[in-house]
Design a protein around this motif. Structure first.
Motif, PDB file in Angstrom:
ATOM      1  N   ASN A   1      24.200  34.102  31.883  1.00  0.00           N
ATOM      2  CA  ASN A   1      24.919  34.712  33.001  1.00  0.00           C
ATOM      3  C   ASN A   1      25.811  33.619  33.576  1.00  0.00           C
ATOM      4  O   ASN A   1      25.311  32.569  33.983  1.00  0.00           O
ATOM      5  CB  ASN A   1      23.913  35.213  34.044  1.00  0.00           C
ATOM      6  N   SER A   2      27.131  33.816  33.578  1.00  0.00           N
ATOM      7  CA  SER A   2      28.022  32.744  34.015  1.00  0.00           C
ATOM      8  C   SER A   2      29.170  33.260  34.878  1.00  0.00           C
ATOM      9  O   SER A   2      29.526  34.439  34.827  1.00  0.00           O
ATOM     10  CB  SER A   2      28.606  32.005  32.798  1.00  0.00           C
ATOM     11  N   ARG A   3      29.714  32.325  35.668  1.00  0.00           N
ATOM     12  CA  ARG A   3      30.879  32.611  36.503  1.00  0.00           C
ATOM     13  C   ARG A   3      31.816  31.412  36.429  1.00  0.00           C
ATOM     14  O   ARG A   3      31.383  30.266  36.578  1.00  0.00           O
ATOM     15  CB  ARG A   3      30.443  32.843  37.954  1.00  0.00           C
ATOM     16  N   GLU A   4      33.102  31.652  36.187  1.00  0.00           N
ATOM     17  CA  GLU A   4      34.079  30.578  36.054  1.00  0.00           C
ATOM     18  C   GLU A   4      35.260  30.828  36.987  1.00  0.00           C
ATOM     19  O   GLU A   4      35.786  31.937  37.047  1.00  0.00           O
ATOM     20  CB  GLU A   4      34.589  30.472  34.616  1.00  0.00           C
ATOM     21  N   LEU A   5      35.671  29.779  37.689  1.00  0.00           N
ATOM     22  CA  LEU A   5      36.847  29.833  38.556  1.00  0.00           C
ATOM     23  C   LEU A   5      37.844  28.774  38.117  1.00  0.00           C
ATOM     24  O   LEU A   5      37.458  27.636  37.838  1.00  0.00           O
ATOM     25  CB  LEU A   5      36.448  29.574  40.016  1.00  0.00           C
ATOM     26  N   SER A   6      39.117  29.129  38.039  1.00  0.00           N
ATOM     27  CA  SER A   6      40.166  28.136  37.764  1.00  0.00           C
ATOM     28  C   SER A   6      41.367  28.413  38.653  1.00  0.00           C
ATOM     29  O   SER A   6      41.730  29.567  38.887  1.00  0.00           O
ATOM     30  CB  SER A   6      40.578  28.155  36.286  1.00  0.00           C
ATOM     31  N   VAL A   7      41.943  27.345  39.163  1.00  0.00           N
ATOM     32  CA  VAL A   7      43.110  27.428  40.050  1.00  0.00           C
ATOM     33  C   VAL A   7      44.168  26.459  39.543  1.00  0.00           C
ATOM     34  O   VAL A   7      43.876  25.273  39.359  1.00  0.00           O
ATOM     35  CB  VAL A   7      42.742  27.063  41.501  1.00  0.00           C
ATOM     36  N   ASP A   8      45.373  26.949  39.305  1.00  0.00           N
ATOM     37  CA  ASP A   8      46.498  26.105  38.901  1.00  0.00           C
ATOM     38  C   ASP A   8      47.534  26.076  40.016  1.00  0.00           C
ATOM     39  O   ASP A   8      47.946  27.126  40.520  1.00  0.00           O
ATOM     40  CB  ASP A   8      47.147  26.647  37.622  1.00  0.00           C
ATOM     41  N   VAL A   9      47.953  24.863  40.371  1.00  0.00           N
ATOM     42  CA  VAL A   9      48.927  24.672  41.445  1.00  0.00           C
ATOM     43  C   VAL A   9      50.122  23.903  40.901  1.00  0.00           C
ATOM     44  O   VAL A   9      49.961  22.991  40.078  1.00  0.00           O
ATOM     45  CB  VAL A   9      48.286  23.890  42.622  1.00  0.00           C
ATOM     46  N   ARG A  10      51.306  24.279  41.347  1.00  0.00           N
ATOM     47  CA  ARG A  10      52.515  23.528  40.969  1.00  0.00           C
ATOM     48  C   ARG A  10      53.485  23.535  42.138  1.00  0.00           C
ATOM     49  O   ARG A  10      53.771  24.587  42.706  1.00  0.00           O
ATOM     50  CB  ARG A  10      53.173  24.133  39.733  1.00  0.00           C
ATOM     51  N   GLU A  11      53.971  22.346  42.494  1.00  0.00           N
ATOM     52  CA  GLU A  11      54.892  22.187  43.621  1.00  0.00           C
ATOM     53  C   GLU A  11      54.355  22.850  44.884  1.00  0.00           C
ATOM     54  O   GLU A  11      55.060  23.524  45.634  1.00  0.00           O
ATOM     55  CB  GLU A  11      56.280  22.761  43.265  1.00  0.00           C
ATOM     56  N   GLY A  12      53.053  22.637  45.132  1.00  0.00           N
ATOM     57  CA  GLY A  12      52.443  23.109  46.362  1.00  0.00           C
ATOM     58  C   GLY A  12      52.138  24.585  46.423  1.00  0.00           C
ATOM     59  O   GLY A  12      51.682  25.088  47.450  1.00  0.00           O
ATOM     60  N   GLN A  13      52.364  25.301  45.328  1.00  0.00           N
ATOM     61  CA  GLN A  13      52.126  26.740  45.295  1.00  0.00           C
ATOM     62  C   GLN A  13      51.114  27.098  44.212  1.00  0.00           C
ATOM     63  O   GLN A  13      51.117  26.502  43.130  1.00  0.00           O
ATOM     64  CB  GLN A  13      53.441  27.499  45.038  1.00  0.00           C
TER      65      GLN A  13
ATOM     66  N   GLU B   1      49.963  28.893  41.195  1.00  0.00           N
ATOM     67  CA  GLU B   1      50.602  29.609  40.090  1.00  0.00           C
ATOM     68  C   GLU B   1      49.665  30.639  39.474  1.00  0.00           C
ATOM     69  O   GLU B   1      50.070  31.758  39.187  1.00  0.00           O
ATOM     70  CB  GLU B   1      51.083  28.621  39.025  1.00  0.00           C
ATOM     71  N   THR B   2      48.433  30.250  39.232  1.00  0.00           N
ATOM     72  CA  THR B   2      47.437  31.196  38.701  1.00  0.00           C
ATOM     73  C   THR B   2      46.078  30.909  39.319  1.00  0.00           C
ATOM     74  O   THR B   2      45.757  29.768  39.655  1.00  0.00           O
ATOM     75  CB  THR B   2      47.299  31.096  37.163  1.00  0.00           C
ATOM     76  N   MET B   3      45.294  31.945  39.458  1.00  0.00           N
ATOM     77  CA  MET B   3      43.911  31.803  39.886  1.00  0.00           C
ATOM     78  C   MET B   3      43.091  32.848  39.143  1.00  0.00           C
ATOM     79  O   MET B   3      43.434  34.033  39.144  1.00  0.00           O
ATOM     80  CB  MET B   3      43.764  31.998  41.389  1.00  0.00           C
ATOM     81  N   LYS B   4      42.051  32.387  38.465  1.00  0.00           N
ATOM     82  CA  LYS B   4      41.233  33.293  37.657  1.00  0.00           C
ATOM     83  C   LYS B   4      39.764  33.150  38.030  1.00  0.00           C
ATOM     84  O   LYS B   4      39.265  32.042  38.193  1.00  0.00           O
ATOM     85  CB  LYS B   4      41.398  32.982  36.160  1.00  0.00           C
ATOM     86  N   LEU B   5      39.105  34.290  38.169  1.00  0.00           N
ATOM     87  CA  LEU B   5      37.667  34.320  38.375  1.00  0.00           C
ATOM     88  C   LEU B   5      37.075  35.239  37.323  1.00  0.00           C
ATOM     89  O   LEU B   5      37.429  36.418  37.256  1.00  0.00           O
ATOM     90  CB  LEU B   5      37.314  34.833  39.769  1.00  0.00           C
ATOM     91  N   ALA B   6      36.233  34.690  36.475  1.00  0.00           N
ATOM     92  CA  ALA B   6      35.664  35.479  35.377  1.00  0.00           C
ATOM     93  C   ALA B   6      34.145  35.381  35.406  1.00  0.00           C
ATOM     94  O   ALA B   6      33.583  34.300  35.630  1.00  0.00           O
ATOM     95  CB  ALA B   6      36.198  34.969  34.037  1.00  0.00           C
ATOM     96  N   GLU B   7      33.509  36.517  35.208  1.00  0.00           N
ATOM     97  CA  GLU B   7      32.054  36.546  35.114  1.00  0.00           C
ATOM     98  C   GLU B   7      31.655  37.131  33.763  1.00  0.00           C
ATOM     99  O   GLU B   7      32.331  38.010  33.246  1.00  0.00           O
ATOM    100  CB  GLU B   7      31.449  37.374  36.256  1.00  0.00           C
ATOM    101  N   ASP B   8      30.595  36.596  33.215  1.00  0.00           N
ATOM    102  CA  ASP B   8      30.156  37.052  31.896  1.00  0.00           C
ATOM    103  C   ASP B   8      28.634  37.019  31.846  1.00  0.00           C
ATOM    104  O   ASP B   8      27.998  36.145  32.441  1.00  0.00           O
ATOM    105  CB  ASP B   8      30.727  36.131  30.806  1.00  0.00           C
ATOM    106  N   ARG B   9      28.062  37.973  31.157  1.00  0.00           N
ATOM    107  CA  ARG B   9      26.622  37.964  30.941  1.00  0.00           C
ATOM    108  C   ARG B   9      26.342  38.682  29.642  1.00  0.00           C
ATOM    109  O   ARG B   9      27.119  39.544  29.206  1.00  0.00           O
ATOM    110  CB  ARG B   9      25.874  38.656  32.085  1.00  0.00           C
ATOM    111  N   GLY B  10      25.261  38.313  29.011  1.00  0.00           N
ATOM    112  CA  GLY B  10      24.948  38.985  27.764  1.00  0.00           C
ATOM    113  C   GLY B  10      23.663  38.485  27.144  1.00  0.00           C
ATOM    114  O   GLY B  10      23.052  37.498  27.588  1.00  0.00           O
ATOM    115  N   LEU B  11      23.270  39.182  26.093  1.00  0.00           N
ATOM    116  CA  LEU B  11      22.016  38.934  25.391  1.00  0.00           C
ATOM    117  C   LEU B  11      22.273  38.814  23.902  1.00  0.00           C
ATOM    118  O   LEU B  11      22.940  39.665  23.302  1.00  0.00           O
ATOM    119  CB  LEU B  11      21.054  40.105  25.655  1.00  0.00           C
TER     120      LEU B  11
END
Length: 452
Positions: A35-47, A49-59
């Protein structure tokens, strides 16, 4: 966040899978849940650009029946879906080849106690994480007027829980997390444009150092400005920790017992022999405190531990999962690695590193009369892990009389990994990890540098 109640539910589900598989005809069975959760944030020139939140679980389910393996997985954890994939795993086993070495690992030993989970990572608001990425970018831009552009400033974190149960009595779970940041900048001067990056992985949020990341990226870019090539020659080459770690990535597969058994390792048949200079010791340690590659057990439930692969230049042995260990009549080393519930365990590294020496980086460089301090290599993916041959582009700083002289680019270094290991003349004390691999500064003698 990975909640405690989820962990308990997964333990109960794993126990159910093992019991149900036995009832349906499996000889041995194993349930592996993530069971996992991942967050990533990309910034360029103070703004942002992308933000991702992904959750995954499995057997993932492995069953063993009359020497054959059946595997199936699902992200649907409802009881009927679970029953269906148990049946599918059993059905899949009918299509595989019987092998006497196919079996679950024997239960053995206690699991190491490791501090792998930092609740702060989840508690810190996303806004603060965005601000941290912006702060790293600001530090890099303000480091020097020649920093003219930022390609990317990024923050990322991961939380996960792993649960494993099998029919031999293993029932275990653990939680982990880590976070990190990355900075990529551009420096310009007199029409010359160069890039540099800074990178950090840590288990604890409070250990992230925005200043170090931003300044490292800026410093690397600035040091490459005005670079020139050098004549083709044989000279000392000093790898900084990041470059040395790149070479470790090529070496790692060759130290897998699976590669040896398949005849795809340069180390096959060399146990007990001198394969490197006496200054080199290579270690894999899945129970190493404070590292992102650590875990109490591997993807098969085997306790992790320290495995010395090369000691003072002499090859000691290889990394094993349960299958390769049984084939070689030895014990698994806790290196049955699983990247996902969608795959079966394969032999892989955990925290794989070159043991640091006793001298400083500065002392190593001061002993070099003439040579290249390499900070970047290009084309490492072309290196051959079976033959050990490599030829890569390189950039760095020329060393004259033990001091940095001027930046260098447009050169190549080539050779064989075994020769490289045997020609190491010094290992510094500045071990640094980049994810699951780490190295200190190392100095190698007599490498051909191809320039103009």
């Amino acid at each position: 966040m990975v909640r405690a109640e989820n962990t308990q539910e997964y333990m109960e589900l794993a126990a159910y899978v093992v019991k149900k598989a036995r009832e349906m005809g499996a000889g041995q069975s194993e349930a592996f849940l993530i069971n996992s959760r991942e967050l990533s944030v990309d910034v360029r020139e103070g703004q942002v650009e992308t933000m991702k939140l992904a959750e995954d679980r499995g057997l993932g389910i492995r069953i063993f029946k009359e020497g054959r393996i059946g595997f199936a997985f699902t992200s649907d954890l409802d009881k009927q879906a679970v029953n269906d994939i148990i049946a599918q795993a059993l059905k899949n086993s009918d299509k595989t080849t019987a092998d006497d070495f196919n079996s679950l690992p024997e239960t053995a030993g206690n699991y190491p106690q490791l501090d792998l989970f930092d609740p702060t990572i989840h508690q810190v608001p996303v806004e603060d994480k965005i601000a941290l990425a912006k702060h790293i970018e600001e530090i890099a831009k303000n480091y020097d007027r020649r920093i003219t552009n930022t390609e990317r400033a990024a923050y990322f974190d991961v939380e996960y829980a792993v649960t494993l149960a099998n029919s031999l009595g293993v029932a275990a779970t653990y939680k982990g997390s880590y976070c990190g940041a990355y900075m990529d900048v551009v420096a310009e001067e007199n029409g010359d444009s160069q890039t540099g990056f800074g990178l950090q992985f840590v288990l604890k949020y409070r250990d992230l150092d925005p200043k170090a990341i931003g300044e490292e990226a800026a410093e690397k870019a600035i040091h490459k400005l005005g670079a020139k090539t050098v004549p083709t020659q044989k000279a000392y080459v000093v790898f900084d920790p990041y470059v040395a770690t790149n070479f470790l990535g090529v070496l790692a597969p060759a130290l897998s017992a699976e590669a040896v058994q398949k005849g795809k390792s340069i180390f096959a048949g060399k146990v007990g022999q001198q394969v490197a200079a006496s200054a080199i010791s290579l270690i894999d340690n899945g129970a190493m405190p404070g590292q992102t590659g650590s875990a109490p057990f591997d993807g098969e439930g085997v306790p992790t531990s320290e495995t010395v692969l090369v000691k003072d230049g002499q090859l000691q042995g290889f990394l094993h999962n349960a299958y390769t260990a049984r084939k070689d009549k030895t014990q698994p080393t806790g290196n049955g690695i699983r990247g996902s519930f969608k795959s079966m365990p394969e032999v892989g590294t955990t925290n794989f590193y070159i043991k640091p020496g006793q001298v400083s980086r500065e002392d190593v460089i001061s002993q070099v009369d003439k040579g290249l301090y390499v900070t970047e290599v290009m084309g490492m993916h072309t290196a051959n892990p079976i033959s050990g041959d490599f030829s890569v582009g390189a950039a760095g700083i020329w060393i004259e009389n033990g001091k940095f002289a001027y930046p260098v680019r447009g050169v190549a270094i080539a050779g064989n990994l075994l020769d490289l290991l045997k020609n190491v003349v010094a290992v510094a004390d500045d071990l640094r990890f980049f994810g699951g691999k780490g190295a200190p500064t190392i100095c190698i003698g007599g490498i051909t540098i191809s320039g103009h």
